[in-house]
Design an enzyme around this catalytic site. Structure first.
Site, PDB file in Angstrom:
ATOM      1  N   GLN A 163       0.747  -1.314   0.049  1.00 20.76           N
ATOM      2  CA  GLN A 163       0.071   0.106  -0.003  1.00 20.76           C
ATOM      3  C   GLN A 163       0.806   1.458   0.002  1.00 20.76           C
ATOM      4  OE1 GLN A 163      -2.031  -0.998   3.610  1.00 20.76           O
ATOM      5  NE2 GLN A 163      -3.712  -0.704   2.647  1.00 20.76           N
ATOM      6  N   HIS A 167      -1.148   1.256  -4.660  1.00 25.69           N
ATOM      7  CA  HIS A 167      -1.603   2.887  -4.456  1.00 25.69           C
ATOM      8  C   HIS A 167      -0.689   3.478  -5.394  1.00 25.69           C
ATOM      9  CE1 HIS A 167      -3.881   2.214  -0.602  1.00 25.69           C
ATOM     10  NE2 HIS A 167      -4.349   1.264  -1.341  1.00 25.69           N
ATOM     11  N   CYS A 227       3.886  17.194 -19.436  1.00 22.10           N
ATOM     12  CA  CYS A 227       3.782  16.052 -20.459  1.00 22.10           C
ATOM     13  C   CYS A 227       4.689  16.641 -22.045  1.00 22.10           C
ATOM     14  CB  CYS A 227       2.873  15.239 -20.551  1.00 22.10           C
ATOM     15  SG  CYS A 227       2.779  13.836 -21.829  1.00 22.10           S
ATOM     16  N   GLY A 272       2.219  -4.662   8.903  1.00 24.37           N
ATOM     17  CA  GLY A 272       2.187  -3.261   9.270  1.00 24.37           C
ATOM     18  C   GLY A 272       0.998  -2.367   8.603  1.00 24.37           C
ATOM     19  N   THR A 273      -0.232  -3.310   8.433  1.00 29.23           N
ATOM     20  CA  THR A 273      -1.429  -2.474   7.983  1.00 29.23           C
ATOM     21  C   THR A 273      -2.475  -3.092   8.828  1.00 29.23           C
ATOM     22  OG1 THR A 273      -2.789  -2.365   6.170  1.00 29.23           O
ATOM     23  CG2 THR A 273      -1.497  -4.154   6.003  1.00 29.23           C
TER      24      THR A 273
HETATM   25 ZN    ZN Z   1       0.521  13.794 -22.353  1.00 25.90          ZN
END
Ligand code: ZN
Length: 247
Positions: free
Chosen positions: A103, A121, A153, A192-193
């Site tokens: 996670q 995630h 981008c 650990g979650t």
């Molecule tokens: Zn792009």
């Protein structure tokens, strides 16, 4: 109950296991000095994380959201993998059927040397175009300052952090990969979650339906504790290094 009188049966299960799915969460990185969203050192200016880690916040104010992510990248770049990350990286070499489902977005498993890692995630070390979805790596040694211009981008649109925000769905392909990894596993370790967030919350039930033994490694009781076959009350670094030495 100490961790060590319960470690022996866990070692016994893991010795016989060919495939092991290891789910990791915030407790995995706590000993590396990665502050949690709400913990000491985790707060930035006067913002609540819930007000920054959302698509709405990014649409409204991408400059502030990127400043926060750059601040977090700088903190995480200074963190170092702990003995637990290193133990899992070693186990991947000696026991190639082990797969990490994390996670965490901090990239510490990979920095410790793990390759078989599914990032449920996303990663703070990648950005993604809001339009064409092209993704780009961010090197920890080249983190932009908080006030740097917004990253763009090649197509001209904005890049966003390639992480899953509050209110966003996980990548269905990633969820499917986690699901089948657990179904096909000979053991599931949950490290650990508190395992309250989907899909991690569902994985222990997926395991139990397939009679896959579930091992919880956590310093505290969690909603999973009562459903786990084995509970190791120790930190990730302590428990995983002990397991690695024993296997
Ligand atoms: Zn792009």
């Amino acid at each position: 109950m100490t961790e060590f009188n319960l470690l022996e049966p866990v070692v016994h299960v893991l010795r016989r296991a060919r495939r092991v799915a290891v789910v990791t969460g915030a407790g995995m990185s706590a000993e590396s000095g990665v502050p949690t969203f709400r913990g000491a050192g985790g707060l930035w200016r006067s913002f609540r994380p819930e007000d920054l880690a959302t698509p709405q916040a990014f649409n409204r104010d991408p400059v502030t959201v990127w400043a926060w992510y750059r601040w977090r990248q700088q903190l995480i770049a200074r963190a170092i993998p702990n003995a637990g990350h290193i133990a899992l990286a070693r186990l991947e070499v000696t026991r190639p059927g082990w797969l990490v489902l994390t996670q965490n977005v901090d990239g510490l498993h990979q920095r410790a040397g793990s390759h078989a890692v599914v990032e449920l995630h996303g990663s703070i070390w990648r950005s993604r175009c809001v339009s064409c979805h092209t993704s780009r790596a961010i090197a920890p040694e080249h983190v932009d300052g908080e006030a740097a211009p917004l990253p763009r981008c090649a197509c001209g649109e904005m890049l966003r952090p390639a992480v899953v925000w509050f209110g966003e769905a996980l990548d269905p392909a990633v969820v499917a990969q986690a699901w089948s990894a657990v179904e096909e596993a000979d053991a599931l370790l949950v490290v650990g979650t508190s395992a309250v967030v989907f899909p991690v919350a569902a994985l222990p039930d997926v395991a139990r339906a397939k009679r896959v033994p579930v091992v919880e490694i956590n310093v505290d009781d969690t909603p999973l504790t009562a459903r786990a076959d084995f509970v190791v009350r120790a930190t990730a670094a302590t428990a995983l290094s002990a397991l690695e030495s024993a296997l």
